[in-house]
Design an enzyme around this catalytic site. Sequence first.
Site, mmCIF file in Angstrom:
data_model
loop_
_atom_site.group_PDB
_atom_site.id
_atom_site.type_symbol
_atom_site.label_atom_id
_atom_site.label_comp_id
_atom_site.label_asym_id
_atom_site.label_seq_id
_atom_site.Cartn_x
_atom_site.Cartn_y
_atom_site.Cartn_z
ATOM 1 N N ASN A 39 0.822 -1.213 0.000
ATOM 2 C CA ASN A 39 0.000 0.000 0.000
ATOM 3 C C ASN A 39 0.856 1.262 0.000
ATOM 4 O O ASN A 39 0.518 2.249 -0.656
ATOM 5 C CB ASN A 39 -0.963 -0.008 1.190
ATOM 6 C CG ASN A 39 -2.220 -0.816 0.876
ATOM 7 O OD1 ASN A 39 -2.350 -1.381 -0.207
ATOM 8 N ND2 ASN A 39 -3.142 -0.882 1.815
ATOM 9 N N CYS A 50 -7.878 2.628 3.288
ATOM 10 C CA CYS A 50 -6.643 1.833 3.324
ATOM 11 C C CYS A 50 -5.375 2.654 3.086
ATOM 12 O O CYS A 50 -4.572 2.836 3.996
ATOM 13 C CB CYS A 50 -6.735 0.699 2.315
ATOM 14 S SG CYS A 50 -8.029 -0.492 2.745
#
Length: 454
Positions: free
Chosen positions: A212, A264
Amino acid sequence: MRVTVIGTGYLGATHAACMAELGAEVLGVDIDPDRITALSEARVPFYEPGLDEMIRRHVGSGRLSFTTSLRRAAEFGDVHFLCVGTPQRPDSGSADLSYLFSAVDGLAPYLRRTSLIIGKSTVPVGTAARLTERLRRQCGPDVPVEVAWNPEFLQEGTAVENTLDPDRLVFGVSSDFAEQVLRDLYADLIARGVPVVVTDIPTSELIKSSANAFLATKVSFINAVAEVCEAAGADVRKLAEALSLDPRIGHTYLRPGIGFGGGCLPKDLRALRARADELGVGHALRFLGEVDEINLRARERVIELAREECGGSLAGRRVCVLGAAFKPNSDDIRDSPALAVAAALRDLGSEVSVYDPKAADNARKQFPDLDYALSAADAAQGAAVVLHLTEWAEFGELDPAAIGEVVAERRIIDGRNTLDGDRWRAAGWRYRALGRNVPQRLPARLLPSRQPAA
Ligand SMILES: NC(=O)c1ccc[n+]([C@@H]2O[C@H](COP(=O)([O-])OP(=O)(O)OC[C@H]3O[C@@H](n4cnc5c(N)ncnc54)[C@H](O)[C@@H]3O)[C@@H](O)[C@H]2O)c1
Ligand SMILES: O=c1ccn([C@@H]2O[C@H](COP(=O)(O)OP(=O)(O)O[C@H]3O[C@H](CO)[C@@H](O)[C@H](O)[C@H]3O)[C@@H](O)[C@H]2O)c(=O)[nH]1
């Protein structure tokens, strides 16, 4: 195999349905009774393409059921997936692990047999070790409990297909037993050739956080270059297109615009940095602070551009915001760049009207004092400027001439760089986009004649 999925939000509900699709008998567990009632009636309490149909099918066949009871979960099976939230703590960038702790604390007293707890939530490295210690303390020596980590990489909007056809499976394990259980659960995917990375647990936790952080870094890279393009009179969209043709760079996560949001990327980036600080290696990831800054600056840049276009002030002007979700094909508004911009404009005194095909209900709960329209044309009524902030496909199909009839001024700012600027200009609009401060090409008839003057 019988498995439970603890936490039935965007990740857990999808995972539960897909596990049933892959052949397991599944019990979904959540502390939210409304959510469990809805799911038990095969209603998905959020928008995720393809998920309702799958949940309907498996609830109907009895292979998928839901409960609020962790006691029932412990009785149901010996493999438990953890899919609860790990949000950012309000006072720091670090992850709030309290939902994970309360899930395992709620489960532990009911565990009676050898159990495997498989974490899927995104966590700071070292979390599984803390959960193991907590479980062992509560279960005692007679009930062997093991923790494994199987991070999830699905994207909202394509969650079902990502789960059933993932790029890779990551198994963070500390025993052959845990690896075998995971291999059995995902046997169909493995047989179809999905790559499996088997590793130790800390590495598996870090793989997810790093993925991420890397994606966020790519987005901020192109948005930083977009700022240079604006200053230099260059076109970041063309630049990104050219970069993407280099296979070493690739074409994903290079779409310039108002940047990344969601439940996220922003929080995982900050949690990774915070964890590196705790581990005494904060210096190694200091650049992620800059990635975050660039991202937040993109939201300000779109407001600046709107202000500039409207003659320096937006106070008292009507502004149409197209999009509320953090990305298209989702109703998720967590850390949505579109809503952050809408709320900031309202604070500057604008009358903001927002339209989103799916996320208006969620947006209204969090920002009740914004206006919500039922269509793009409604939102555009009387607007001094239209801001395109979430790239739903329907916004690409809007008729600029028709929208032009209802606005006060034909000005549009493309915060996602996905609209066809020429179409809007042809209908008399002023079209501006982040990172593309390029002079318009002169129409052919205005080009200087190639003939020498007589
Ligand atoms: N959303 C995604 O696309 C995605 C993808 C990969 C990983 N993740 C990670 O998965 C985790 C969950 O994310 P999400 O987006 O599904 O969050 P979410 O907020 O949509 O869902 C979390 C769910 O957990 C439930 N819950 C909280 N405490 C509980 C408890 N003690 N027992 C049972 N249920 C409990 C909540 O009621 C909620 O329904 C996070 O760590 C996230 O970073 C999310
Ligand atoms: O070129 C791009 C690509 C994305 N975005 C933005 O980045 C954000 C995140 O997009 P995306 O990654 O598609 O959304 P998520 O569904 O949050 O998925 C990310 O976060 C999940 C939760 O951890 C992971 O599982 C996924 O692998 C990871 O892609 C969104 O606001 C997008 O608009 C851009 O601005 N430019």
